[in-house]
Design an enzyme around this catalytic site. Structure first.
Site, short mmCIF file in Angstrom:
data_model
loop_
_atom_site.label_atom_id
_atom_site.label_comp_id
_atom_site.label_asym_id
_atom_site.label_seq_id
_atom_site.Cartn_x
_atom_site.Cartn_y
_atom_site.Cartn_z
N ARG A 15 -0.42 4.58 58.67
CA ARG A 15 -0.40 3.11 58.47
C ARG A 15 -1.51 2.42 59.26
NH1 ARG A 15 -0.54 -1.42 61.37
NH2 ARG A 15 0.87 -0.47 62.89
N ASP A 16 -1.43 2.45 60.58
CA ASP A 16 -2.41 1.72 61.39
C ASP A 16 -3.79 2.35 61.22
OD1 ASP A 16 -3.32 -0.19 63.15
OD2 ASP A 16 -2.08 0.42 64.84
N HIS A 207 1.58 0.87 72.61
CA HIS A 207 0.76 1.09 71.42
C HIS A 207 -0.66 0.67 71.78
CE1 HIS A 207 0.23 0.59 66.87
NE2 HIS A 207 -0.74 -0.19 67.31
N HIS A 209 -4.76 0.76 71.43
CA HIS A 209 -5.99 1.12 70.71
C HIS A 209 -7.00 1.53 71.78
CE1 HIS A 209 -5.03 -0.15 66.51
NE2 HIS A 209 -4.00 -0.66 67.17
N CYS A 240 -7.21 -2.78 63.37
CA CYS A 240 -6.55 -3.81 62.58
C CYS A 240 -7.64 -4.62 61.87
CB CYS A 240 -5.71 -4.72 63.48
SG CYS A 240 -5.03 -6.13 62.59
N ASN A 249 -6.55 3.73 67.08
CA ASN A 249 -5.49 3.94 68.07
C ASN A 249 -5.88 5.10 68.98
OD1 ASN A 249 -4.08 3.02 65.40
ND2 ASN A 249 -2.68 2.48 67.05
P1 HMG Z 1 0.44 -15.44 52.66
O1 HMG Z 1 -0.77 -15.47 51.81
O2 HMG Z 1 0.68 -16.59 53.63
O3 HMG Z 1 1.74 -15.20 51.76
O4 HMG Z 1 0.41 -14.09 53.46
P2 HMG Z 1 2.68 -16.18 50.97
O5 HMG Z 1 4.07 -16.02 51.49
O6 HMG Z 1 2.10 -17.57 50.89
O7 HMG Z 1 2.65 -15.54 49.49
C1 HMG Z 1 1.44 -15.51 48.73
C2 HMG Z 1 1.57 -14.45 47.64
O8 HMG Z 1 1.68 -13.15 48.25
C3 HMG Z 1 2.81 -14.59 46.77
O9 HMG Z 1 2.48 -14.09 45.49
C4 HMG Z 1 3.79 -13.66 47.41
O10 HMG Z 1 4.79 -13.17 46.54
C5 HMG Z 1 2.88 -12.52 47.82
P3 HMG Z 1 2.03 -15.07 44.29
O11 HMG Z 1 3.19 -16.02 44.13
O12 HMG Z 1 0.77 -15.77 44.75
O13 HMG Z 1 1.81 -14.12 43.14
N1 HMG Z 1 3.43 -11.76 48.94
C6 HMG Z 1 3.55 -10.41 48.98
N2 HMG Z 1 3.22 -9.48 48.07
C7 HMG Z 1 3.49 -8.19 48.41
N3 HMG Z 1 4.05 -7.83 49.59
C8 HMG Z 1 4.38 -8.76 50.51
C9 HMG Z 1 4.12 -10.11 50.21
N4 HMG Z 1 4.33 -11.25 50.88
C10 HMG Z 1 3.91 -12.24 50.11
N5 HMG Z 1 4.93 -8.39 51.66
C11 HMG Z 1 1.54 -12.28 54.60
C12 HMG Z 1 1.41 -13.79 54.43
C13 HMG Z 1 2.40 -12.03 55.79
C14 HMG Z 1 2.16 -11.71 53.34
C15 HMG Z 1 0.11 -11.70 54.78
O14 HMG Z 1 -0.54 -12.42 55.79
C16 HMG Z 1 0.11 -10.25 55.15
O15 HMG Z 1 0.53 -9.40 54.36
N6 HMG Z 1 -0.39 -9.90 56.36
C17 HMG Z 1 -0.38 -8.55 56.85
C18 HMG Z 1 -1.69 -8.23 57.56
C19 HMG Z 1 -1.62 -6.82 58.08
O16 HMG Z 1 -1.05 -5.94 57.47
N7 HMG Z 1 -2.23 -6.59 59.26
C20 HMG Z 1 -2.24 -5.28 59.88
C21 HMG Z 1 -0.90 -4.85 60.36
S1 HMG Z 1 -0.48 -5.52 61.96
C22 HMG Z 1 -1.29 -4.45 63.06
O17 HMG Z 1 -2.07 -3.64 62.67
C23 HMG Z 1 -0.94 -4.54 64.52
C24 HMG Z 1 -0.02 -3.41 64.99
O18 HMG Z 1 -0.62 -2.15 64.75
C25 HMG Z 1 0.27 -3.54 66.50
C26 HMG Z 1 -0.98 -3.76 67.34
O19 HMG Z 1 -1.91 -2.94 67.26
O20 HMG Z 1 -0.98 -4.75 68.06
C27 HMG Z 1 1.34 -3.43 64.25
MG MG Z 2 -2.13 -1.24 66.02
#
Ligand code: HMG
Ligand code: MG
Length: 301
Positions: A15-16, A207, A209, A240, A249
């Site tokens: 995933r990450d 966690h 990086h 990320c 990571n």
């Molecule tokens: P948004 O654009 O504000 O979403 O994104 P929304 O709620 O306004 O919805 C817009 C459209 O997206 C809608 O569809 C929703 O249905 C759809 P439309 O009506 O336009 O056809 N939608 C989705 N579709 C599929 N799956 C979903 C989903 N949610 C809404 N889950 C949102 C907000 C949270 C969805 C977006 O910002 C997002 O997905 N962000 C994730 C970013 C990400 O994955 N970042 C990396 C992971 S975090 C990380 O790596 C850190 C970590 O490792 C720890 C660390 O290292 O610190 C965990």
């Molecule tokens: Mg991470």
């Protein structure tokens, strides 16, 4: 506090690690990677995420990947979920364990999930409640626990507040994320001192990086606090997409070598992890750069 005799290694490479790969990795190769990591004996694998495919196109195939993994009994295959839409997609794919995520800094959270910290905790509350109704355990991340790629320093008290709010929601597996690899051993001490006043030790994981090559030093500090859950990514894959400059990571193999040489058990077979990494190099068409992988490569020649 005595250093733990056993550490649970949480493998986040699928995933990450893969979320940051610019070239799309076929779903079948993601599945094969996870199956290789299972064969290595990893007890917990974060397999994919059900985030918006517009935000992270690389993991748009989560609904294909998750069901195809060969699940080994006793191994946790978790998936990252940002909201109720993601939870429903995860449940439809058969997920049995999820992870939610927020941050200790506002600007990163806005860039990463388009929500303030408070808004995200409301979303998480709804996801946790719905997951609990179905008996699905939930892990939680506090990103930017050791600094923010946009705001710089983050107060340890802010990290502790967010960790405490996740704990109040019932989460008993909370990982402090060093999202852009800015932690150092002194900072780890400050953050853990603050967080441990609010959240029990046994709920906490780290966690890191490895942007500046300090992840193992940071892990060592966490071990001295008794923390026994450490995240890592095979081959040091990752980063990320919403944390500019963040590198991969901490590499699973680098972590394993250190822990095993310290006499700390993990139950993970290093040679199988290395095989998974060398195989992933053939998929990605480039060499992975973790320290131990270079040693192992030289020894194979
Ligand atoms: P948004 O654009 O504000 O979403 O994104 P929304 O709620 O306004 O919805 C817009 C459209 O997206 C809608 O569809 C929703 O249905 C759809 P439309 O009506 O336009 O056809 N939608 C989705 N579709 C599929 N799956 C979903 C989903 N949610 C809404 N889950 C949102 C907000 C949270 C969805 C977006 O910002 C997002 O997905 N962000 C994730 C970013 C990400 O994955 N970042 C990396 C992971 S975090 C990380 O790596 C850190 C970590 O490792 C720890 C660390 O290292 O610190 C965990
Ligand atoms: Mg991470």
């Amino acid at each position: 506090m005595a250093i733990p005799k056993r550490v649970r290694v949480v493998e986040v490479g699928p995933r990450d690690g893969l979320q940051n790969e610019p070239t799309l990795v076929p779903a079948a190769d993601k599945v094969a990677f996870i199956d290789r990591l299972t064969a290595a004996g990893l007890p917990f694998i974060e397999a994919t995420s059900f985030v918006s495919p517009r935000w992270v196109p690389q993991l748009a195939d989560a609904a294909l990947v998750y069901p195809a993994i060969q699940k080994k009994p006793g191994v946790i295959y978790s998936v990252l979920v940002p909201n109720l839409v993601g939870l429903q997609r995860a449940l439809d794919a058969g997920a049995q364990h999820i992870a939610v995520f927020t941050a200790a800094s506002e600007t990163f959270n806005q860039h990463n999930i388009n929500a303030s910290v408070d808004e995200s905790l409301v979303r998480i509350g709804a996801v946790v409640a719905a997951a609990r109704e179905r008996g699905i355990p939930v892990r939680g991340y506090v990103s930017t626990s050791f600094g923010c790629p946009y705001e710089g320093a983050v107060k340890a008290s802010a990290v502790a507040d967010v960790a405490a709010r996740l704990f109040e929601l019932g989460l008993t597996d909370i990982a402090l994320g060093d999202t852009h690899g800015g932690a150092n051993p002194t900072l780890v001490t400050e953050v853990l001192d603050a967080v441990l006043k609010r959240v029990p030790l046994e709920t906490l994981g780290v966690h890191f990086h490895d942007t500046h090559g300090r992840a193992l030093a940071n892990v060592y500090v966490a071990l001295t606090y008794g923390i026994a859950t450490v995240d890592a990514s095979a081959g040091g894959l990752g980063g990320c997409p919403y944390a500019p400059g963040a590198s991969g990571n901490l590499a699973t193999e680098d972590l394993l070598v250190m822990l095993h040489e310290m006499g700390i058990e993990t139950g993970v077979d290093l040679s199988h992890v290395l095989e998974a990494c060398f195989w992933m190099e053939t998929v990605l068409g480039r060499r992975l750069t973790s320290r131990h992988l270079q040693v192992a490569r030289a020894q194979r020649l």
